[in-house]
Design a protein around this motif. Sequence first.
Motif, PDB file in Angstrom:
ATOM      1  N   ALA A  35       0.878  -1.178   0.000  1.00  0.00           N
ATOM      2  CA  ALA A  35       0.000   0.000   0.000  1.00  0.00           C
ATOM      3  C   ALA A  35       0.913   1.225   0.000  1.00  0.00           C
ATOM      4  CB  ALA A  35      -0.938  -0.044   1.191  1.00  0.00           C
ATOM      5  N   GLY A  37       3.784   1.304   1.528  1.00  0.00           N
ATOM      6  CA  GLY A  37       5.155   0.790   1.500  1.00  0.00           C
ATOM      7  C   GLY A  37       6.043   1.289   2.633  1.00  0.00           C
ATOM      8  N   GLN A  38       5.475   2.033   3.581  1.00  0.00           N
ATOM      9  CA  GLN A  38       6.315   2.667   4.599  1.00  0.00           C
ATOM     10  C   GLN A  38       6.755   1.701   5.699  1.00  0.00           C
ATOM     11  OE1 GLN A  38       7.200   6.217   3.953  1.00  0.00           O
ATOM     12  NE2 GLN A  38       6.537   5.114   2.122  1.00  0.00           N
ATOM     13  N   HIS A  85      -1.814  11.089   7.077  1.00  0.00           N
ATOM     14  CA  HIS A  85      -1.899  12.539   6.945  1.00  0.00           C
ATOM     15  C   HIS A  85      -3.327  12.989   6.616  1.00  0.00           C
ATOM     16  CE1 HIS A  85      -0.429  16.560   6.583  1.00  0.00           C
ATOM     17  NE2 HIS A  85      -0.751  16.674   5.310  1.00  0.00           N
ATOM     18  N   THR A  89      -5.379  15.711   8.988  1.00  0.00           N
ATOM     19  CA  THR A  89      -5.914  16.988   8.534  1.00  0.00           C
ATOM     20  C   THR A  89      -7.437  16.978   8.382  1.00  0.00           C
ATOM     21  OG1 THR A  89      -5.380  16.262   6.291  1.00  0.00           O
ATOM     22  CG2 THR A  89      -3.822  17.734   7.330  1.00  0.00           C
ATOM     23  N   ARG A 104       0.171  12.938  14.963  1.00  0.00           N
ATOM     24  CA  ARG A 104       1.472  13.608  15.034  1.00  0.00           C
ATOM     25  C   ARG A 104       2.546  12.689  15.616  1.00  0.00           C
ATOM     26  NH1 ARG A 104       3.164  16.063  19.710  1.00  0.00           N
ATOM     27  NH2 ARG A 104       1.880  15.696  21.529  1.00  0.00           N
ATOM     28  N   HIS A 108       6.935  10.832  10.621  1.00  0.00           N
ATOM     29  CA  HIS A 108       7.011  12.239  10.235  1.00  0.00           C
ATOM     30  C   HIS A 108       6.130  12.455   9.019  1.00  0.00           C
ATOM     31  CE1 HIS A 108      10.301  13.202  12.940  1.00  0.00           C
ATOM     32  NE2 HIS A 108      10.839  12.037  12.615  1.00  0.00           N
ATOM     33  N   LEU A 109       5.949  13.742   8.660  1.00  0.00           N
ATOM     34  CA  LEU A 109       5.061  14.084   7.551  1.00  0.00           C
ATOM     35  C   LEU A 109       5.283  13.232   6.285  1.00  0.00           C
ATOM     36  CD1 LEU A 109       2.910  15.926   6.258  1.00  0.00           C
ATOM     37  CD2 LEU A 109       4.763  17.531   5.728  1.00  0.00           C
ATOM     38  N   PRO A 110       6.527  13.047   5.813  1.00  0.00           N
ATOM     39  CA  PRO A 110       6.680  12.249   4.575  1.00  0.00           C
ATOM     40  C   PRO A 110       6.244  10.791   4.752  1.00  0.00           C
ATOM     41  CG  PRO A 110       8.643  13.573   5.005  1.00  0.00           C
ATOM     42  CD  PRO A 110       7.807  13.625   6.251  1.00  0.00           C
ATOM     43  N   ILE A 111       6.325  10.271   5.956  1.00  0.00           N
ATOM     44  CA  ILE A 111       5.849   8.906   6.215  1.00  0.00           C
ATOM     45  C   ILE A 111       4.318   8.928   6.253  1.00  0.00           C
ATOM     46  CG2 ILE A 111       5.943   6.951   7.849  1.00  0.00           C
ATOM     47  CD1 ILE A 111       8.740   7.894   6.825  1.00  0.00           C
ATOM     48  N   ARG A 112       3.799   9.973   6.910  1.00  0.00           N
ATOM     49  CA  ARG A 112       2.342  10.065   7.073  1.00  0.00           C
ATOM     50  C   ARG A 112       1.632  10.359   5.764  1.00  0.00           C
ATOM     51  NH1 ARG A 112       3.844  12.994  11.965  1.00  0.00           N
ATOM     52  NH2 ARG A 112       3.283  15.020  11.122  1.00  0.00           N
ATOM     53  N   SER A 113       2.322  10.992   4.815  1.00  0.00           N
ATOM     54  CA  SER A 113       1.604  11.290   3.575  1.00  0.00           C
ATOM     55  C   SER A 113       1.513  10.066   2.666  1.00  0.00           C
ATOM     56  CB  SER A 113       2.177  12.517   2.852  1.00  0.00           C
ATOM     57  OG  SER A 113       3.555  12.414   2.729  1.00  0.00           O
ATOM     58  N   ARG A 114       2.229   8.994   2.956  1.00  0.00           N
ATOM     59  CA  ARG A 114       2.090   7.762   2.155  1.00  0.00           C
ATOM     60  C   ARG A 114       1.525   6.583   2.942  1.00  0.00           C
ATOM     61  NH1 ARG A 114       3.356   7.226  -2.938  1.00  0.00           N
ATOM     62  NH2 ARG A 114       3.669   4.993  -3.095  1.00  0.00           N
TER      63      ARG A 114
ATOM     64  N   PRO B  59       5.621  15.769   0.295  1.00  0.00           N
ATOM     65  CA  PRO B  59       6.994  15.343   0.571  1.00  0.00           C
ATOM     66  C   PRO B  59       7.017  13.836   0.835  1.00  0.00           C
ATOM     67  CG  PRO B  59       6.320  17.105   2.085  1.00  0.00           C
ATOM     68  CD  PRO B  59       5.114  16.717   1.295  1.00  0.00           C
ATOM     69  N   THR B  60       7.928  13.145   0.144  1.00  0.00           N
ATOM     70  CA  THR B  60       7.933  11.682   0.157  1.00  0.00           C
ATOM     71  C   THR B  60       9.375  11.191   0.200  1.00  0.00           C
ATOM     72  OG1 THR B  60       5.954  11.715  -1.239  1.00  0.00           O
ATOM     73  CG2 THR B  60       7.201   9.660  -1.207  1.00  0.00           C
ATOM     74  N   LEU B  64      11.667   5.042  -0.200  1.00  0.00           N
ATOM     75  CA  LEU B  64      10.566   4.175   0.241  1.00  0.00           C
ATOM     76  C   LEU B  64       9.432   4.147  -0.779  1.00  0.00           C
ATOM     77  CD1 LEU B  64      10.229   4.691   4.116  1.00  0.00           C
ATOM     78  CD2 LEU B  64      11.593   3.048   2.838  1.00  0.00           C
ATOM     79  N   GLU B 131       8.582  21.446  13.813  1.00  0.00           N
ATOM     80  CA  GLU B 131       7.990  20.095  13.887  1.00  0.00           C
ATOM     81  C   GLU B 131       8.149  19.376  12.532  1.00  0.00           C
ATOM     82  OE1 GLU B 131       5.968  18.286  16.194  1.00  0.00           O
ATOM     83  OE2 GLU B 131       5.429  16.816  14.650  1.00  0.00           O
ATOM     84  N   ALA B 135      11.570  15.894  10.532  1.00  0.00           N
ATOM     85  CA  ALA B 135      11.547  14.672   9.725  1.00  0.00           C
ATOM     86  C   ALA B 135      12.915  14.322   9.150  1.00  0.00           C
ATOM     87  CB  ALA B 135      10.538  14.844   8.574  1.00  0.00           C
TER      88      ALA B 135
END
Lengths: 295, 162
Positions: A35, A37-38, A85, A89, A104, A108-114, B59-60, B64, B131, B135
């Motif tokens: 999915a 992939g994180q 993410h 939001t 939170r 982190h954000l890049p992990i949470r966005s995928r 951001p990715t 990964l 915050e 990352a």
Amino acid sequence: MKPAAFTYHRAHDLTDAVGLLTDLAAAGEDPKLIAGGQSLMPMMTFRLARPSALVDLGPLRRVPAMTAIADDPEVLALGALVTHHAVETAALSPGFAVLSDAMRWVGHLPIRSRGTVAGSLVHGDATAEWCLLALLLDAVVVAEGPAGRREIPADELFHGFYATAVDPDEVVVEVRFTRPAPHAALSEFARRHGDFAIVDAAVALELDGDAVTGGRVVLGGVAPAPVRVAEAEAVLAGAGDPGDALFAAVADAAATAIDPPDDPPVTAAYRRRLTRTLVADACRRAVPQTVGGAR
Amino acid sequence: MNDPHLLTLHVNGEEHEVVVEPRRTLADVLRHDLRLTGTHVGCEHGVCGACTVLLDDAPTRACLVFAVQAEGADVRTVESLGGEHGALSDLQQAFSDHHGLQCGFCTPGFLMLAEGVLAEQPDASREDIREALSANLCRCTGYQTIVDAVCATAQARREATA
Ligand SMILES: Cc1cc2nc3c(=O)[nH]c(=O)nc-3n(C[C@H](O)[C@H](O)[C@H](O)COP(=O)(O)OP(=O)(O)OC[C@H]3O[C@@H](n4cnc5c(N)ncnc54)[C@H](O)[C@@H]3O)c2cc1C
Ligand code: FES
Ligand code: FES
């Protein structure tokens, strides 16, 4: 640090995903869904996972139900591909706001966005925030396999050590949270912000006016799977004023009840101390600001 | 090559056709197949953020994502930021002005992370920015100067649109 070779297959709809898993397995392959992939990709780069075939759920993002957030005050339904993410939001109803607040803590954000809700639950890390929240809010995982759909309640989902009740030939399509908890919070400790927690605690309080009448206490990092702590919940059910005395008693009960793993970097005694601190902290955060004198 | 796939990748507004093994990460395809070596690779398991790119504006971690998964998505790398003849973008200039880099290894990742964050939250406070930037890892600067650079850019962009 490179994944071993595999063959790649795109699932274009749900039937396709289930069909590919079944057909590949029948052909002697060892297929796995990907999915966000994180979790799976780090496992593959470390060669802790070596699937011979990957079935990509990515194209299913075009199926509206797979990314839908259906927020009803009593039941929150999340499509399997909803990301951390997206939940962070979303403006969820009060009974489920704890889910947005807890995001939170997830990487982190890049992990949470995928990364996705379903991926997190199927991966089944004992400290994953989604796994704790599933027990806190009575999640039901809807999985589709060759024999059709079935619903797996959260208390039957986690078998420990990353094993879950979702079978290798099943695709999770939806996760439903069936128990709103307007007075709930999650607290955790990790060495670095964004890492998986060493211990995390999620608490939901039931309040009658200004008095606590019950609640749930869920812990991660103290057993091979996330656990509810009946002894701590019994203290909450004994009622009292939402304040430091009650919360210390709940925290003590939790710390005494558990039998956490003891490994050289993180001793059992340390996990117990974290449990005491984090349960009390989650209780305090769970109290609504309107209840006088609790903070 | 095992199970080669012919892919069309959209990177920085251009289409590229590549033939890759499915196990090739987006980071490796950008660097080795497309020769876009601005995207750096550190840990290869999602922790350091050196490989951060924008995938459909988010951001990715490019380490990964398998390149095959990025087909159909809009990929933006650090190479998209500057102008002609080496001109720096406002964010890049702010990194320079605020000493937000020393060795520069982490910089492409921080730049793309910050671009993504500022696009989503133009009103981000200093605390929000701290915050978000947590990352990624930097072994040189101590982070404060990176936070300064991103805050200054956010402020300047807000003033420009006010
Ligand atoms: C640096 C870093 C820090 C992180 N920190 C945290 C953290 O603090 N807390 C936390 O909870 N997580 C953390 N994660 C993990 C992250 O949350 C993952 O996104 C999540 O665990 C898995 O979701 P995914 O969609 O990426 O799943 P994938 O990695 O794609 O898959 C994970 C597993 O689930 C299976 N799967 C996926 N989707 C389905 C489906 N629909 N049906 C059936 N099976 C499915 C896959 O086959 C695989 O076995 C971190 C990851 C990284 C890289
Ligand atoms: S190389 Fe991708 S996060 Fe470190
Ligand atoms: S400038 Fe050297 S790692 Fe950040």
